[in-house]
Scaffold this motif. Structure first.
Motif, short mmCIF file in Angstrom:
data_model
loop_
_atom_site.label_atom_id
_atom_site.label_comp_id
_atom_site.label_asym_id
_atom_site.label_seq_id
_atom_site.Cartn_x
_atom_site.Cartn_y
_atom_site.Cartn_z
N ALA A 61 17.79 10.84 67.76
CA ALA A 61 18.31 12.17 67.50
C ALA A 61 18.71 12.25 66.03
N ARG A 62 18.55 13.41 65.45
CA ARG A 62 18.91 13.62 64.06
C ARG A 62 20.11 14.55 64.03
N MET A 63 21.10 14.21 63.19
CA MET A 63 22.28 15.06 63.04
C MET A 63 22.42 15.50 61.60
N THR A 64 22.94 16.70 61.43
CA THR A 64 23.27 17.23 60.12
C THR A 64 24.75 17.55 60.13
N ILE A 65 25.47 17.05 59.14
CA ILE A 65 26.91 17.25 59.07
C ILE A 65 27.29 17.70 57.67
N VAL A 66 28.16 18.68 57.59
CA VAL A 66 28.79 19.06 56.33
C VAL A 66 30.26 18.75 56.51
N GLY A 67 30.76 17.86 55.65
CA GLY A 67 32.16 17.45 55.78
C GLY A 67 32.61 16.67 54.56
N ARG A 68 33.82 16.20 54.62
CA ARG A 68 34.40 15.46 53.50
C ARG A 68 34.49 13.97 53.84
N LEU A 69 34.27 13.15 52.80
CA LEU A 69 34.42 11.71 52.99
C LEU A 69 35.88 11.42 53.31
N GLY A 70 36.11 10.67 54.38
CA GLY A 70 37.46 10.29 54.76
C GLY A 70 37.90 8.99 54.11
N THR A 71 36.94 8.24 53.59
CA THR A 71 37.21 6.97 52.91
C THR A 71 36.22 6.82 51.76
N LEU A 100 30.74 7.79 45.04
CA LEU A 100 31.45 8.88 45.70
C LEU A 100 32.83 8.43 46.11
N SER A 101 33.76 9.37 46.16
CA SER A 101 35.14 9.02 46.52
C SER A 101 35.64 9.88 47.68
N LYS A 102 36.71 9.41 48.27
CA LYS A 102 37.36 10.12 49.37
C LYS A 102 37.60 11.57 48.97
N GLY A 103 37.30 12.49 49.89
CA GLY A 103 37.51 13.91 49.63
C GLY A 103 36.27 14.64 49.16
N THR A 104 35.19 13.93 48.82
CA THR A 104 33.96 14.56 48.36
C THR A 104 33.32 15.32 49.52
#
Length: 146
Positions: free
Chosen positions: A28-38, A90-94
């Motif tokens: 299955a393929r997923m697409t997510i838009v979100g922020r790095l938590g770590t 990349l950093s947390k919050g990106t």
């Protein structure tokens, strides 16, 4: 003199082959838009390969009752490649746009209870927005002349 032209009528060819000639994969393929938590971290897998792991949080719902789903993501970007350097930068919050292959696995935990875990292996990641530096970072940067 006038001619009556009628469109040719041909039957669509019957195909017994699927759209793709490759064998189907149980994937299955997923697409997510979100922020790095770590911040992304490098670790070693059981077979000795290096893997980059990070967490992405995606929020949904009304502002007064916002819920966040957290997704653990793995990337197998080879060492000394631009993709690996990009990801490790990349950093947390990106805020990221992420595509990944998803698999669900079931296992027994230490107490013998059945647990499920969603595994995502990154196939694509794009930065949508970098986090704003905090005022402490700006003050330090100004003092250092950066």
């Amino acid at each position: 003199m006038s001619f009556l032209l009628s469109p040719m009528r041909r039957a669509a060819p019957k195909s017994i082959r699927a759209f793709s000639t490759t064998l189907p994969k149980p994937l299955a393929r997923m697409t997510i838009v979100g922020r790095l938590g770590t911040d992304p971290e490098i670790s070693e897998s059981a077979n000795g390969n290096q893997v980059i792991k990070y967490v992405v949080g995606s929020s949904y719902g009304p502002r007064d009752n916002r819920q966040t789903s957290w997704f653990r993501v793995a990337s197998f970007a080879a060492a000394d490649t631009p993709a690996r350097g990009y990801l490790m930068g990349l950093s947390k919050g990106t805020l990221v746009y992420l595509e990944g292959d998803a698999t669900m696995r079931t296992y027994d935990d230490a107490d013998g209870k059945k647990q499920s875990a969603l595994s995502l292996v990154q196939t694509k990641v794009e930065v949508l927005k970098r986090p704003q530096p905090s005022t402490e970072d700006n003050a330090e940067g100004g003092a250092l002349g950066v």
